[in-house]
Write an enzyme that holds these catalytic residues in place. Structure first.
Site, PDB file in Angstrom:
ATOM      1  N   HIS A  64      45.782  60.986  18.596  1.00  0.00           N
ATOM      2  CA  HIS A  64      45.008  60.294  17.563  1.00  0.00           C
ATOM      3  C   HIS A  64      45.957  59.754  16.500  1.00  0.00           C
ATOM      4  O   HIS A  64      46.873  60.450  16.087  1.00  0.00           O
ATOM      5  CB  HIS A  64      44.021  61.270  16.920  1.00  0.00           C
ATOM      6  CG  HIS A  64      43.291  60.699  15.749  1.00  0.00           C
ATOM      7  ND1 HIS A  64      42.215  59.846  15.904  1.00  0.00           N
ATOM      8  CD2 HIS A  64      43.479  60.837  14.408  1.00  0.00           C
ATOM      9  CE1 HIS A  64      41.774  59.501  14.698  1.00  0.00           C
ATOM     10  NE2 HIS A  64      42.527  60.084  13.782  1.00  0.00           N
ATOM     11  N   SER A 123      36.772  25.999  38.547  1.00  0.00           N
ATOM     12  CA  SER A 123      37.275  27.362  38.768  1.00  0.00           C
ATOM     13  C   SER A 123      36.255  28.124  39.601  1.00  0.00           C
ATOM     14  O   SER A 123      35.492  28.943  39.089  1.00  0.00           O
ATOM     15  CB  SER A 123      37.507  28.050  37.417  1.00  0.00           C
ATOM     16  OG  SER A 123      37.961  29.358  37.594  1.00  0.00           O
ATOM     17  N   ALA A 182      47.525  39.963  42.501  1.00  0.00           N
ATOM     18  CA  ALA A 182      48.948  40.096  42.788  1.00  0.00           C
ATOM     19  C   ALA A 182      49.326  41.532  43.119  1.00  0.00           C
ATOM     20  O   ALA A 182      50.086  41.783  44.066  1.00  0.00           O
ATOM     21  CB  ALA A 182      49.766  39.599  41.592  1.00  0.00           C
ATOM     22  N   GLY A 196      58.449  33.963  43.908  1.00  0.00           N
ATOM     23  CA  GLY A 196      57.499  34.394  42.877  1.00  0.00           C
ATOM     24  C   GLY A 196      56.126  33.817  43.114  1.00  0.00           C
ATOM     25  O   GLY A 196      55.129  34.384  42.669  1.00  0.00           O
TER      26      GLY A 196
END
Length: 473
Positions: free
Chosen positions: A452, A277, A327, A39
């Site tokens: 809708h 990050s 991914a 994974g």
């Protein structure tokens, strides 16, 4: 004793295990070598655990605002231990699912680190795999006809910003937090940084985002970036763009303080923790590339459109080749590589057909060219834009911020790009992806009757808006 395979895949992440399953379907004898857990990053340190945390954060934030729905809840509390437990259960359930799929496909899984050997007694070509087993047993020797490198990536940092796991962390460490910090500085306002900013803000953390570029989410359409920045600032997130972080100014003393150049002067920012990050780097060390003629440029393995390296029997997919480090991209690259190995002549991937998502609040989703990119490529564009505040279902949800924007070619009427920001747009973008694959026009999208009330009506209205024909705005 050496074991022979048609295919050995280095890495059992999303790209690797999907490639293995496709290979098994085609009757290719396959083995996967994985040093961690099947994974990979997506399942254990990326897509799934972060979205589990984002969902808990969303529920917490919505519960605190439930009075506007006429629902009164007293004493709303956050139990972050329970949040982490829920995340862990989801990951483990999916992990067991991947293990089952390997058994179902009769795919051999070796738990250890695989390294590519050069020409040897096992093969006159590079490609034999030596597996150093996690259990300390004798190395396994695998002799494949083909190899796929799918070793993924890891968070990178800025020179001088060393990750200590306590004060300075990456998304890997953030996912394992046992308690939330009171405040955090996030260095980088790209996809991962903005998802964490949104999540932690919803959890009640004081968040500052420092972004080097002139806007957050710099790869998205500029209208989308502006909308997300506006909405995040309304929630109290401090976003500073054009900020050059100065690693040499980092101080760690019961928290972190760092300076950044902004508008010609240095400004200091202080918080309990700092999350770095600033992108991801390929895992290409220690896998034996030096024993091959494989070319690496700027830290990424170079391949052709079928993911063959310079060693034609060795392929590479996913984050190790750069490009869109997503991914679903790695999975499809794996399928193309396997089908090429099987001689099925797959079509190369058109990366402008791939949808991208940001799971912040509000969500962001896009496919194709931004308005800026289309103009840079010489298209004469026309644009349709429709706000969610004119969509009944968005008002019912209580989430009416954002819009759908469609970019089309004025000369051919081809749909060039679709950009969304708002509620559940990550679940809506596949319609736009299909429209791109089928080379649809805004007229065709608009004349697909959308039920809708649904959020998807915004897609149809934006398509009408391309020619100034929107009905409800």
């Amino acid at each position: 004793m050496a074991k022979e395979y048609d295919l050995v895949i280095l890495g059992g992440g999303t790209g690797g295990y999907v490639a293995a399953i496709r290979a098994a379907q085609l009757g290719i004898k396959t083995a996967v070598v994985e040093k961690g857990k099947l994974g990979g990053t997506c399942l254990h340190a990326g897509c799934i655990p972060s979205k589990a945390l984002l969902r808990s954060a969303e529920v917490y934030a919505q519960t605190k605002e439930s009075e506007k729905f006429g629902v009164f809840v007293n004493d709303v509390k956050l139990d972050f231990v329970k949040v982490q437990e829920r995340k862990g259960k989801i990951v483990e359930q999916l992990h067991k699912g991947v293990q089952h799929l390997m058994k179902k496909g009769k795919i051999d899984v070796y738990e250890g680190t695989g390294r590519i050997l050069g020409p040897s007694i096992f093969s006159p070509m590079p490609g034999t795999i030596s597996v150093e087993l996690n259990n300390g047993g004798e190395n396994e020797m695998l002799v494949p006809k083909n190899v796929i490198i799918a070793t993924g990536s890891r968070p990178r940092t800025l020179p001088g910003l060393d990750i200590d796991g306590e004060y300075v962390i990456t998304s890997d460490e953030a996912l394992q937090l046992e308690k939330l910090p009171a405040s955090i500085i996030i260095v980088g306002g790209g996809v991962i940084g903005i998802e964490w900013a949104s999540m932690l803000n919803d959890f009640g953390v004081e968040v500052t985002v420092l972004e080097y570029a002139d806007r957050i989410l710099p790869t998205e359409d500029s209208d989308v970036s502006k909308e997300v920045e506006k909405l995040l600032k309304q929630r109290g997130i401090n976003i500073v763009t054009n900020a050059k972080v100065l690693p040499e100014t980092l101080e760690k003393r019961n928290g972190v303080t760092i300076k950044a150049e902004h508008k010609g002067e240095q400004k200091a920012f202080t918080a309990e923790k700092m999350l770095v990050s600033v992108g991801r780097q390929a895992n290409i060390e220690g896998i034996g590339l030096e024993n091959t003629d494989i070319i690496v440029e700027k830290g990424f393995i170079q391949t052709n459109e079928f993911y063959q390296t310079k060693e034609s029997h060795i392929y590479a997919i996913g984050d190790v080749i750069g490009g869109l480090q997503l991914a679903h991209v790695a999975s499809h690259e794996g399928i193309v590589a396997v089908e090429h190995i099987a001689g099925q002549n797959p079509s190369p991937i058109d990366y402008t057909m791939i949808s991208k998502c940001v799971y912040s609040r509000p969500e962001v989703a896009s496919v194709g060219l931004t308005e800026e990119e289309a103009k840079e490529k010489g298209y004469k564009v026309k644009v349709g834009k429709f706000p969610f505040k004119a969509i009944g279902k968005a008002l019912v949800f209580g989430e009416a911020d954002g819009f759908v924007k469609i970019v089309a070619d004025e000369e051919t009427n081809d749909l060039l790009g679709v950009h969304m920001v708002g509620p559940h747009v990550t679940d809506m973008i596949s319609e736009a992806g299909l429209a791109r694959v089928l080379d649809a026009t805004p007229w065709e999208v608009a004349h697909t009757i959308h039920p809708h009330p649904t959020l998807s009506e915004a897609m149809a209205e934006a398509a009408l808006a391309v020619d100034g024909k929107a009905i409800h705005f």
